[in-house]
Write a protein that holds these residues in place. Structure first.
Motif, mmCIF file in Angstrom:
data_model
loop_
_atom_site.group_PDB
_atom_site.id
_atom_site.type_symbol
_atom_site.label_atom_id
_atom_site.label_comp_id
_atom_site.label_asym_id
_atom_site.label_seq_id
_atom_site.Cartn_x
_atom_site.Cartn_y
_atom_site.Cartn_z
ATOM 1 N N ALA A 159 0.827 -1.209 0.000
ATOM 2 C CA ALA A 159 0.000 0.000 0.000
ATOM 3 C C ALA A 159 0.858 1.254 0.000
ATOM 4 O O ALA A 159 0.372 2.349 -0.279
ATOM 5 N N ASN A 160 2.166 1.095 0.272
ATOM 6 C CA ASN A 160 3.066 2.245 0.334
ATOM 7 C C ASN A 160 3.900 2.431 -0.926
ATOM 8 O O ASN A 160 4.608 3.431 -1.041
ATOM 9 N N SER A 161 3.845 1.490 -1.869
ATOM 10 C CA SER A 161 4.708 1.611 -3.041
ATOM 11 C C SER A 161 4.103 0.903 -4.246
ATOM 12 O O SER A 161 3.260 0.004 -4.122
ATOM 13 N N THR A 162 4.578 1.330 -5.418
ATOM 14 C CA THR A 162 4.174 0.709 -6.670
ATOM 15 C C THR A 162 5.320 0.831 -7.662
ATOM 16 O O THR A 162 6.117 1.777 -7.582
ATOM 17 N N ARG A 163 5.395 -0.130 -8.602
ATOM 18 C CA ARG A 163 6.487 -0.124 -9.574
ATOM 19 C C ARG A 163 5.941 -0.384 -10.970
ATOM 20 O O ARG A 163 5.118 -1.282 -11.169
ATOM 21 N N LEU A 164 6.406 0.408 -11.929
ATOM 22 C CA LEU A 164 6.032 0.234 -13.331
ATOM 23 C C LEU A 164 7.275 -0.186 -14.118
ATOM 24 O O LEU A 164 8.313 0.467 -14.033
ATOM 25 N N LYS A 165 7.140 -1.282 -14.882
ATOM 26 C CA LYS A 165 8.225 -1.740 -15.748
ATOM 27 C C LYS A 165 7.745 -1.704 -17.193
ATOM 28 O O LYS A 165 6.687 -2.253 -17.516
ATOM 29 N N ILE A 166 8.520 -1.051 -18.056
ATOM 30 C CA ILE A 166 8.180 -0.940 -19.478
ATOM 31 C C ILE A 166 9.193 -1.761 -20.262
ATOM 32 O O ILE A 166 10.405 -1.546 -20.139
ATOM 33 N N LEU A 167 8.704 -2.708 -21.075
ATOM 34 C CA LEU A 167 9.570 -3.629 -21.805
ATOM 35 C C LEU A 167 9.762 -3.192 -23.249
ATOM 36 O O LEU A 167 8.955 -2.432 -23.810
ATOM 37 N N GLN A 168 10.848 -3.674 -23.849
ATOM 38 C CA GLN A 168 11.133 -3.450 -25.271
ATOM 39 C C GLN A 168 10.924 -1.983 -25.667
ATOM 40 O O GLN A 168 10.067 -1.648 -26.491
ATOM 41 N N LEU A 169 11.727 -1.134 -25.083
ATOM 42 C CA LEU A 169 11.567 0.311 -25.280
ATOM 43 C C LEU A 169 11.830 0.732 -26.719
ATOM 44 O O LEU A 169 12.708 0.200 -27.400
ATOM 45 N N THR A 170 11.054 1.711 -27.161
ATOM 46 C CA THR A 170 11.264 2.359 -28.449
ATOM 47 C C THR A 170 11.364 3.862 -28.214
ATOM 48 O O THR A 170 11.091 4.348 -27.110
ATOM 49 N N LYS A 171 11.722 4.603 -29.240
ATOM 50 C CA LYS A 171 11.809 6.067 -29.110
ATOM 51 C C LYS A 171 10.456 6.657 -28.721
ATOM 52 O O LYS A 171 10.379 7.677 -28.039
ATOM 53 N N GLU A 172 9.363 6.008 -29.172
ATOM 54 C CA GLU A 172 8.015 6.513 -28.891
ATOM 55 C C GLU A 172 7.651 6.405 -27.414
ATOM 56 O O GLU A 172 6.684 7.029 -26.960
ATOM 57 N N ASP A 173 8.404 5.617 -26.653
ATOM 58 C CA ASP A 173 8.120 5.486 -25.213
ATOM 59 C C ASP A 173 8.653 6.667 -24.405
ATOM 60 O O ASP A 173 8.338 6.793 -23.218
ATOM 61 N N SER A 174 9.467 7.505 -25.023
ATOM 62 C CA SER A 174 9.967 8.695 -24.321
ATOM 63 C C SER A 174 8.809 9.605 -23.956
ATOM 64 O O SER A 174 7.825 9.720 -24.694
ATOM 65 N N GLY A 175 8.909 10.246 -22.788
ATOM 66 C CA GLY A 175 7.847 11.162 -22.372
ATOM 67 C C GLY A 175 7.687 11.182 -20.863
ATOM 68 O O GLY A 175 8.559 10.732 -20.115
ATOM 69 N N LEU A 176 6.552 11.698 -20.412
ATOM 70 C CA LEU A 176 6.270 11.850 -18.994
ATOM 71 C C LEU A 176 5.361 10.722 -18.504
ATOM 72 O O LEU A 176 4.395 10.343 -19.181
ATOM 73 N N TYR A 177 5.672 10.216 -17.312
ATOM 74 C CA TYR A 177 4.878 9.185 -16.664
ATOM 75 C C TYR A 177 4.551 9.648 -15.248
ATOM 76 O O TYR A 177 5.361 10.316 -14.600
ATOM 77 N N TRP A 178 3.345 9.295 -14.783
ATOM 78 C CA TRP A 178 2.875 9.739 -13.469
ATOM 79 C C TRP A 178 2.380 8.554 -12.660
ATOM 80 O O TRP A 178 1.737 7.649 -13.186
ATOM 81 N N CYS A 179 2.693 8.562 -11.383
ATOM 82 C CA CYS A 179 2.046 7.631 -10.458
ATOM 83 C C CYS A 179 1.150 8.462 -9.542
ATOM 84 O O CYS A 179 1.506 9.578 -9.164
ATOM 85 N N GLU A 180 -0.007 7.938 -9.226
ATOM 86 C CA GLU A 180 -0.976 8.674 -8.413
ATOM 87 C C GLU A 180 -1.448 7.785 -7.264
ATOM 88 O O GLU A 180 -1.896 6.659 -7.487
ATOM 89 N N ALA A 181 -1.326 8.308 -6.055
ATOM 90 C CA ALA A 181 -1.793 7.593 -4.868
ATOM 91 C C ALA A 181 -3.086 8.238 -4.379
ATOM 92 O O ALA A 181 -3.194 9.472 -4.319
#
Length: 226
Positions: free
Chosen positions: A151-173
């Motif tokens: 409940a205190n943490s979360t993790r995001l893993k993105i696989l097989q990265l491409t140039k299009e994956d560049s950008g901003l990512y947000w986590c919200e609690a």
């Protein structure tokens, strides 16, 4: 504890995740030269009355039942000089990485969000143009893996990265008193990107050596002609 130094302002952040009662107190240092000050409590710019007073101490008691009661509360002491203390009541902050996450095409990127207070739910978003798109189980399970560690943490893993994956990512609690966000900037580079400065130096050196070689060749020919 107010030390009574003219023009100073002391601030304190207070994190609240769920409805509760809070007492805020300002106490004047016993060594202060300020005697019998005029004391005012404010929420933002609105004056409110203090509910309890003892010798050199003034307090207010608050019932924080929803997000509308959050904000900045100040006690202001006026006399020969004026100074104040400011309490910022807010939902817990999210610990996220401030510097960009830099990785390469084909690799994986991992982003971790943590908070000191248990959240009711975690949500991940990514920026697509001007929109925020929720990353959930229906959005390419072979690409995005979300590990809700606690409940205190979360993790995001993105696989097989491409140039299009560049950008901003947000986590919200989500807390009972409101939402809190953490932001990541992901930069996906090609494998040649780290080599570009080195290649530029190699090219410059090659041009420099070639110039010297041609100059010496020209000089020798000129000597032979003479």
């Amino acid at each position: 504890l107010l030390l009574g130094v003219s023009g100073t302002s002391q601030e304190r952040n207070i994190s609240l995740a769920s409805p509760t009662k809070v007492e805020l107190s300002c106490k004047l240092d016993k060594n202060s030269h300020l005697k019998s000050p005029q004391v005012t409590w404010q929420r933002g710019s609105e004056t409110i009355s203090h509910t309890r007073k003892t010798e050199n101490s003034w307090s207010i008691q608050l019932s924080i039942m929803d997000s509308s009661a959050l904000g900045s509360y100040s006690c202001i002491l006026k006399g020969e000089v004026e100074f104040r203390a400011v309490f910022h009541l807010q939902v817990p902050k999210i610990e996220a990485k401030e510097k960009p996450v830099i990785t390469y095409i084909g690799d994986a990127a991992v982003m971790l969000c943590k908070t000191d207070y248990p959240s009711m739910a975690w949500t991940w978003y990514m920026t697509n143009g001007s929109k925020q798109v929720a990353i959930n189980d229906s959005l390419r399970a072979d690409k995005y893996l979300i590990n809700r560690q606690s409940a205190n943490s979360t993790r995001l893993k993105i696989l097989q990265l491409t140039k299009e994956d560049s950008g901003l990512y947000w986590c919200e609690a989500a807390f009972q008193l409101g939402m809190s966000k953490g932001k990541f900037e992901l930069k996906v580079l090609s494998i040649m990107a780290p080599l570009k400065p080195f290649l530029a130096i190699v090219v410059e050196v090659a041009i420099f050596v070639t110039t010297i070689f041609l100059y010496e060749l020209y000089s020798k020919r000129k000597e032979k002609s003479a």
